[in-house]
Design an enzyme around this catalytic site. Structure first.
Site, mmCIF file in Angstrom:
data_model
loop_
_atom_site.group_PDB
_atom_site.id
_atom_site.type_symbol
_atom_site.label_atom_id
_atom_site.label_comp_id
_atom_site.label_asym_id
_atom_site.label_seq_id
_atom_site.Cartn_x
_atom_site.Cartn_y
_atom_site.Cartn_z
ATOM 1 N N GLU A 1 9.011 1.751 10.846
ATOM 2 C CA GLU A 1 10.076 2.820 10.890
ATOM 3 C C GLU A 1 9.249 4.325 10.733
ATOM 4 O O GLU A 1 8.955 4.602 9.834
ATOM 5 C CB GLU A 1 10.527 2.214 9.560
ATOM 6 C CG GLU A 1 11.544 1.833 9.221
ATOM 7 C CD GLU A 1 12.536 0.925 10.477
ATOM 8 O OE1 GLU A 1 12.952 2.079 10.778
ATOM 9 O OE2 GLU A 1 13.589 0.332 10.442
ATOM 10 N N CYS B 1 13.671 10.910 7.233
ATOM 11 C CA CYS B 1 13.053 10.787 8.157
ATOM 12 C C CYS B 1 14.024 10.961 9.206
ATOM 13 O O CYS B 1 14.110 10.871 10.392
ATOM 14 C CB CYS B 1 12.794 8.621 8.452
ATOM 15 S SG CYS B 1 13.704 8.700 8.164
ATOM 16 N N GLU C 1 8.767 17.015 14.904
ATOM 17 C CA GLU C 1 9.571 16.771 13.373
ATOM 18 C C GLU C 1 8.529 17.549 12.495
ATOM 19 O O GLU C 1 8.041 17.643 12.396
ATOM 20 C CB GLU C 1 9.349 15.010 12.927
ATOM 21 C CG GLU C 1 10.325 14.783 11.860
ATOM 22 C CD GLU C 1 9.825 12.930 10.961
ATOM 23 O OE1 GLU C 1 8.054 13.076 11.136
ATOM 24 O OE2 GLU C 1 9.902 12.555 10.669
ATOM 25 N N LYS D 1 0.387 -1.185 -0.392
ATOM 26 C CA LYS D 1 0.464 -0.209 -0.215
ATOM 27 C C LYS D 1 0.911 0.976 -0.222
ATOM 28 O O LYS D 1 1.172 1.593 1.389
ATOM 29 C CB LYS D 1 -1.219 0.070 1.964
ATOM 30 C CG LYS D 1 -1.804 1.060 1.351
ATOM 31 C CD LYS D 1 -2.040 2.283 1.525
ATOM 32 C CE LYS D 1 -2.148 3.679 2.002
ATOM 33 N NZ LYS D 1 -1.910 5.172 1.045
HETATM 34 P P1 NAP Z 1 2.100 9.342 7.572
HETATM 35 O O1 NAP Z 1 0.767 10.128 7.127
HETATM 36 O O2 NAP Z 1 1.955 7.833 8.904
HETATM 37 O O3 NAP Z 1 1.147 7.742 6.501
HETATM 38 C C1 NAP Z 1 2.470 6.717 6.056
HETATM 39 C C2 NAP Z 1 1.547 5.394 5.124
HETATM 40 O O4 NAP Z 1 0.439 5.038 5.971
HETATM 41 C C3 NAP Z 1 0.882 6.287 4.083
HETATM 42 O O5 NAP Z 1 0.736 5.008 2.877
HETATM 43 C C4 NAP Z 1 -0.723 6.572 4.582
HETATM 44 O O6 NAP Z 1 -1.300 6.121 3.485
HETATM 45 C C5 NAP Z 1 -0.969 5.181 5.742
HETATM 46 N N1 NAP Z 1 -2.121 5.310 6.586
HETATM 47 C C6 NAP Z 1 -1.622 6.579 7.140
HETATM 48 N N2 NAP Z 1 -3.339 6.573 7.913
HETATM 49 C C7 NAP Z 1 -3.052 5.316 8.166
HETATM 50 C C8 NAP Z 1 -4.556 4.228 8.900
HETATM 51 N N3 NAP Z 1 -5.040 4.684 10.145
HETATM 52 N N4 NAP Z 1 -3.922 2.339 8.823
HETATM 53 C C9 NAP Z 1 -2.966 2.578 8.244
HETATM 54 N N5 NAP Z 1 -2.657 3.271 6.866
HETATM 55 C C10 NAP Z 1 -1.925 4.470 7.121
HETATM 56 O O7 NAP Z 1 3.326 8.932 6.991
HETATM 57 P P2 NAP Z 1 4.270 10.225 5.347
HETATM 58 O O8 NAP Z 1 3.484 11.435 5.516
HETATM 59 O O9 NAP Z 1 3.229 9.202 4.503
HETATM 60 O O10 NAP Z 1 6.004 10.050 6.062
HETATM 61 C C11 NAP Z 1 6.172 10.690 6.957
HETATM 62 C C12 NAP Z 1 6.815 10.362 8.226
HETATM 63 O O11 NAP Z 1 7.470 9.453 7.895
HETATM 64 C C13 NAP Z 1 7.944 11.436 8.782
HETATM 65 O O12 NAP Z 1 7.223 11.029 9.859
HETATM 66 C C14 NAP Z 1 8.975 10.690 8.045
HETATM 67 O O13 NAP Z 1 9.659 10.616 9.691
HETATM 68 C C15 NAP Z 1 8.405 8.899 8.257
HETATM 69 N N6 NAP Z 1 9.597 8.083 8.082
HETATM 70 C C16 NAP Z 1 10.093 7.547 8.677
HETATM 71 C C17 NAP Z 1 10.992 6.461 8.078
HETATM 72 C C18 NAP Z 1 11.884 5.768 8.690
HETATM 73 O O14 NAP Z 1 12.574 4.759 8.333
HETATM 74 N N7 NAP Z 1 12.002 5.859 10.384
HETATM 75 C C19 NAP Z 1 11.699 6.265 6.619
HETATM 76 C C20 NAP Z 1 10.833 7.409 5.769
HETATM 77 C C21 NAP Z 1 9.636 8.473 6.662
HETATM 78 P P3 NAP Z 1 -1.867 7.681 2.811
HETATM 79 O O15 NAP Z 1 -0.327 8.706 3.193
HETATM 80 O O16 NAP Z 1 -2.089 7.235 1.486
HETATM 81 O O17 NAP Z 1 -2.770 8.755 4.122
#
Ligand code: NAP
Length: 501
Positions: A259, A293, A392, A184
Site C-alpha cells: 500500500e 496517503c 507526493e 515492524k
Molecule cells: P516509508 O519510509 O516507506 O516507511 C514505511 C515502513 O517501512 C517503516 O516502518 C520503515 O521503517 C520501513 N522501511 C524503510 N526502509 C525499509 C527497507 N529497506 N526494508 C524494510 N522496511 C523498510 O514510509 P513512511 O514515510 O513511514 O510513510 C509515508 C508513506 O506511506 C507515504 O508515501 C504514504 O503515501 C504511504 N502510505 C500509504 C498508505 C496506503 O494505504 N496506500 C497508507 C499510509 C501511508 P523506518 O520508518 O523505521 O525507517
C-alpha cells in the site's frame, strides 16, 4: 517509565522488542523525538538481524505448534472481539500516545484512528464466521473441495502517519486467518504498536503468535523483508521503500501486498454542491496534518467556479487552528519529523521555475519556539507538469489547477505515476458515471471525502500499490488455498509395470 501524566499514562523509557512473549532489549538505542517540542520522548532498542531472526523463529514455532493456527472459530473470534474491547477501553490512552508520538490532533486520533483499530478486529472476527468455500461435482466420480489454511508467518511493516489505524488492519487480518506474525512499526512511531501488542497479549493470545521488532527500515525492516522464513509480507509506506521490499521478498518468492503513496486528484465541477465540496476538499488535504496517503492533494476546479472556490478555500485554510495537538480544538499539529518537515518545505523551491503562484503558507509557522509546525500551504499551478502536482508532498500542501471539460479533468487526474484515490464532486449523474469510467484509481469517492468500506478492496493502481486490503482480499492473501479431490465412485486405474520380465 518516564513522563508519568496525571492520567497515569506513560511513554516507556525504552521501546523494547517483543519476542516469544517477552519484552527484550536490542542493539543500538535510537531516539524517538516529540514533534511538538523536539525533545527526546523515548528510545527504541533497535532489533538487529539476529533479533529479527529470533522473532521470525518464535512466530514459526508458535505456528507449527498450532496453538493459534489450530484454534476453533469461536475461540479465535472471542479473542479478536476481546482485543477490540480492550482497544475501546483504552482509547483515550491510545489516542494520547499516538498524538504525543506523531503530532496528529488528538480529536482526530480519538474519533477516527483508535475506533478504526477496534473496528478492524471486530470486522475480521465477524468476517471469518462467514467464509464460504467451493465444491466441484461436475467431474464424475470426484468431489473436489476447496478450503483455506493459514499461511504461516506474516511480516507486517507499517508507516508512521497513522500507525494504529493501519497496523491494526494488518494484525487483525493476519491473526483472524490463523497466522503468526512479526510486526515492524516505523522507528518514528513505535508507541501505539507497543501498547496494542500489550493489549493483544492481555486478551490472551498465546506467546510467540505476535512478535514486534523495533528499529530502522535499513536494519530491522530490511532484515525482516529479506527473511526466508517469512511466508507473506504486508507493507504500507512509500513507493521507493515498496520497491526495495518487493525485490527483497521476491528473492524468497514471498508474496507481498504494498500500500504505497498517492497524489490523488480532487475534481470539483461547477455544478457541485459548493459547501460540501469545500468542506470535503479541506478535509481531504488537511486532516492528519496532511500526512495521509489518501490526500486529495491535487485539487482540480472547473474554470467558471475556480476563482470563487479557491478564494473560499484559502479563507478557510487561513483560519485552521494550528497548535499543540494534545489540545482538543487543534486542527493542525506539527509534522512528524524534522526530516519530513524539511522535505515538505523543500518543495517551495520548485514553485518559481514551474510558474506556480503561492496563495498561502509556504513556510514554517511563526509563533512556535520549537516543533515541526508548517503553515497550511496552497499553490496555484499553471499545469500538471509542476513538481508539486507530480510528487507526493505528504503535508498540509494543496495545489490547484483548473479545467474546462470533463475529458480534460480525467486527463489531468490520470496524468500521474500514482493511482490511489480519486474524488469527484458533481450533482450531475452522467458526470459521476463518466468519472467512474475514466478515473484511473483504486478507489473513487463521488461527493464524499474518503470512505473506508472494509468489505471493499482498498489499494492503488500504478505506483500506488500492489494488491488490495479488504475482507476478501485479506482472506486471499493471509490464507493458502487448497483443493482436495475425493474419489466418490468406482474409477479403474491404469496399471503400470505389468509388462513381461
Ligand atoms: P516509508 O519510509 O516507506 O516507511 C514505511 C515502513 O517501512 C517503516 O516502518 C520503515 O521503517 C520501513 N522501511 C524503510 N526502509 C525499509 C527497507 N529497506 N526494508 C524494510 N522496511 C523498510 O514510509 P513512511 O514515510 O513511514 O510513510 C509515508 C508513506 O506511506 C507515504 O508515501 C504514504 O503515501 C504511504 N502510505 C500509504 C498508505 C496506503 O494505504 N496506500 C497508507 C499510509 C501511508 P523506518 O520508518 O523505521 O525507517
Amino acid at each position: 517509565m518516564l513522563a508519568q501524566k496525571e492520567t497515569g499514562w506513560s511513554v516507556p523509557d525504552v521501546c523494547l522488542n517483543f519476542i516469544n512473549g517477552k519484552w527484550v532489549g536490542g542493539g543500538a538505542q535510537l531516539p524517538v523525538i516529540n514533534p511538538t517540542n523536539e525533545t527526546v520522548l523515548t528510545h527504541i532498542a533497535e532489533a538487529s538481524a539476529q533479533d529479527v531472526d529470533a522473532a521470525v523463529q518464535a512466530a514459526r514455532e508458535s505456528f507449527e505448534a498450532g496453538e493459534w493456527a489450530g484454534t476453533d472459530l469461536e475461540t479465535r473470534q472471542r479473542l479478536l472481539f476481546r482485543i477490540a474491547d480492550l482497544i475501546d477501553q483504552h482509547s483515550d490512552e491510545l489516542a494520547w500516545l499516538e498524538t504525543t508520538n506523531i503530532g496528529a490532533p488528538i480529536a482526530q486520533c480519538r474519533a477516527r484512528h483508535v475506533p478504526r483499530a477496534a473496528y478492524n478486529f471486530r470486522f475480521f472476527a465477524e468476517y471469518i464466521s462467514q467464509i464460504r468455500s467451493d465444491a466441484y461435482t461436475q467431474l464424475e466420480n470426484y468431489l473436489s473441495v476447496v478450503t483455506r489454511e493459514p499461511v504461516g508467518v506474516a511480516a507486517l511493516i507499517g508507516p508512521w502517519n497513522a500507525p494504529i489505524a493501519l497496523t491494526s488492519m494488518k494484525i487483525a487480518a493476519a491473526l483472524a486467518f490463523g497466522n503468526s506474525c512479526v510486526v515492524k512499526p516505523s522507528e518514528v512511531s513505535p508507541l501505539t504498536a507497543i501498547r496494542m501488542v500489550e493489549l493483544i497479549c492481555e486478551a490472551g493470545l498465546p506467546a510467540g503468535v505476535i512478535n514486534l521488532v523495533n528499529g530502522s527500515g535499513a536494519v530491522t525492516g530490511a532484515a525482516l523483508a529479506a527473511h526466508p522464513e517469512v511466508d507473506v509480507l504486508s507493507f504500507t509506506g512509500g513507493t521507493a521503500t515498496g520497491r526495495a521490499i518487493m525485490s527483497a521478498a521476491g528473492r524468497n518468492l514471498t508474496p507481498v501486498t504494498l500500500e504505497l503513496g498517492g497524489k490523488s486528484a480532487n475534481i470539483i465541477f461547477a455544478d457541485a454542491d459548493f459547501d460540501r465540496a469545500l468542506d470535503g476538499a479541506l478535509l481531504s488535504i488537511f486532516s492528519n496534518n496532511g500526512q495521509q496517503c489518501l490526500a486529495g492533494s491535487r485539487i482540480l476546479v472547473q474554470e467558471e467556479l475556480a476563482d470563487r472556490f479557491i478564494e473560499a478555500f484559502v479563507e478557510r485554510a487561513r483560519k485552521l487552528r494550528i497548535g499543540d495537538p494534545l489540545l482538543e480544538d487543534t486542527e493542525i499539529g506539527p509534522l512528524a519529523t524534522k526530516q519530513h518537515f524539511e522535505r515538505v518545505h523543500s518543495f517551495i523551491d520548485t514553485l518559481e521555475a514551474d510558474g506556480c503562484e503561492l496563495l498561502l503558507g509556504g513556510k514554517p509557522c511563526e509563533g512556535f519556539e520549537s516543533g515541526y509546525y508548517y503553515e497550511p500551504t496552497i499553490v496555484r499551478a499553471p499545469n500538471n507538469k509542476a513538481v508539486v502536482c507530480q510528487e507526493e508532498i505528504f503535508g498540509p500542501f494543496a495545489t490547484f489547477q483548473t479545467f474546462r471539460t470533463a475529458d480534460e479533468a480525467w486527463a489531468i487526474a490520470n496524468d500521474s505515476k500514482f493511482g490511489l484515490l480519486g474524488y469527484v464532486w458533481t450533482t450531475d449523474y452522467a458526470t459521476a458515471m463518466a468519472a467512474h469510467e475514466h478515473v484511473k484509481s483504486g478507489v473513487l469517492c463521488i461527493n464524499s471525502p474518503i470512505i473506508r468500506e472494509l468489505r471493499a478492496p482498498f489499494g492503488g493502481y500504478k505506483e500506488s500499490g500492489v494488491g488490495r486490503e479488504s475482507g476478501a482480499a485479506c482472506e486471499a492473501f493471509y490464507s493458502e488455498v487448497k483443493t482436495t479431490a475425493f474419489l466418490t465412485g468406482d474409477v479403474p486405474l491404469r496399471k503400470l509395470g505389468m509388462g513381461g520380465a
